[in-house]
Design a protein around this motif. Structure first.
Motif, PDB file in Angstrom:
ATOM      1  N   VAL A 199       0.863  -1.176   0.000  1.00 41.31           N
ATOM      2  CA  VAL A 199       0.000   0.000   0.000  1.00 41.31           C
ATOM      3  C   VAL A 199       0.901   1.228   0.000  1.00 41.31           C
ATOM      4  CG1 VAL A 199      -1.828   1.231   1.234  1.00 41.31           C
ATOM      5  CG2 VAL A 199      -1.691  -1.261   1.403  1.00 41.31           C
ATOM      6  N   ALA A 200       0.884   1.958  -1.113  1.00 39.62           N
ATOM      7  CA  ALA A 200       1.716   3.161  -1.257  1.00 39.62           C
ATOM      8  C   ALA A 200       3.178   2.814  -0.939  1.00 39.62           C
ATOM      9  CB  ALA A 200       1.187   4.296  -0.399  1.00 39.62           C
ATOM     10  N   ASP A 201       3.749   3.457   0.077  1.00 38.71           N
ATOM     11  CA  ASP A 201       5.156   3.232   0.416  1.00 38.71           C
ATOM     12  C   ASP A 201       5.325   2.241   1.567  1.00 38.71           C
ATOM     13  OD1 ASP A 201       4.131   4.857   2.393  1.00 38.71           O
ATOM     14  OD2 ASP A 201       5.879   6.175   2.491  1.00 38.71           O
ATOM     15  N   MET A 202       4.336   1.344   1.730  1.00 39.33           N
ATOM     16  CA  MET A 202       4.379   0.393   2.847  1.00 39.33           C
ATOM     17  C   MET A 202       4.096  -1.031   2.377  1.00 39.33           C
ATOM     18  SD  MET A 202       2.172   2.465   5.681  1.00 39.33           S
ATOM     19  CE  MET A 202       0.820   2.748   4.544  1.00 39.33           C
ATOM     20  N   ALA A 203       4.668  -1.978   3.115  1.00 34.99           N
ATOM     21  CA  ALA A 203       4.282  -3.385   3.010  1.00 34.99           C
ATOM     22  C   ALA A 203       3.702  -3.737   4.371  1.00 34.99           C
ATOM     23  CB  ALA A 203       5.474  -4.264   2.693  1.00 34.99           C
ATOM     24  N   VAL A 204       2.427  -4.087   4.387  1.00 32.14           N
ATOM     25  CA  VAL A 204       1.749  -4.476   5.623  1.00 32.14           C
ATOM     26  C   VAL A 204       1.658  -6.001   5.617  1.00 32.14           C
ATOM     27  CG1 VAL A 204      -0.355  -4.283   6.993  1.00 32.14           C
ATOM     28  CG2 VAL A 204       0.411  -2.340   5.602  1.00 32.14           C
ATOM     29  N   VAL A 205       2.267  -6.626   6.625  1.00 30.35           N
ATOM     30  CA  VAL A 205       2.311  -8.080   6.704  1.00 30.35           C
ATOM     31  C   VAL A 205       1.484  -8.527   7.907  1.00 30.35           C
ATOM     32  CG1 VAL A 205       3.794 -10.120   6.838  1.00 30.35           C
ATOM     33  CG2 VAL A 205       4.654  -8.023   5.755  1.00 30.35           C
ATOM     34  N   ARG A 206       0.550  -9.436   7.638  1.00 33.79           N
ATOM     35  CA  ARG A 206      -0.330  -9.965   8.691  1.00 33.79           C
ATOM     36  C   ARG A 206      -0.077 -11.459   8.820  1.00 33.79           C
ATOM     37  NH1 ARG A 206      -6.896  -9.978   8.361  1.00 33.79           N
ATOM     38  NH2 ARG A 206      -7.277 -10.827  10.439  1.00 33.79           N
ATOM     39  N   LEU A 207       0.542 -11.835   9.928  1.00 37.06           N
ATOM     40  CA  LEU A 207       0.822 -13.239  10.212  1.00 37.06           C
ATOM     41  C   LEU A 207      -0.222 -13.729  11.203  1.00 37.06           C
ATOM     42  CD1 LEU A 207       4.680 -12.941  10.772  1.00 37.06           C
ATOM     43  CD2 LEU A 207       3.485 -13.538   8.655  1.00 37.06           C
TER      44      LEU A 207
END
Length: 125
Positions: free
Chosen positions: A37-45
């Protein structure tokens, strides 16, 4: 490495974090999803807690202990994680934010990059 699609990059980041959990926590998560998302990597474990941690999490002191331990493990391996992510994405990591829920057994990591990763996957018009 050949150019990846956005979905392939998200999958590769998820694999990398599964590997990290296995090597540094001792077991991998039950599931992993990454969202660029935009300038982020959101990781959901999901499903990251061991049976012993789930038992310990029933008590508020135990819950706080689990969160502190897991956050310290990430902080102690921060440079390794940032290097792995930078090598995979080709973008410099500016920040890493993380939290663990002992109620849901989820671990969220947010990598903030120097540039907008989504722009890398947009087709020129």
């Amino acid at each position: 490495m050949p150019k990846l699609t956005k979905g392939q990059m998200e999958a590769e980041i998820s694999k990398l974090l599964i590997r990290f959990e296995k090597e540094h926590i001792g077991r991998g998560p039950e599931g992993a999803r990454t969202f660029l998302v935009a300038d982020m990597a959101v990781v959901r474990l999901s499903g990251v807690l061991t049976p012993a941690e789930r038992h310990l999490a029933r008590d508020s002191n135990g819950s706080a202990l689990i969160r502190e331990m897991r956050l310290r493990l990430v902080e102690s391996s921060r440079s390794l994680l940032e290097t792995w992510i930078q090598e995979l994405t080709g973008c410099r990591v500016l920040n890493l934010l993380t939290d663990v829920s002992t109620k849901t057994g989820e671990h969220i990591l947010v990598f903030v990059f120097e540039e907008n990763l989504e722009d890398l996957f947009r087709k020129p018009t």
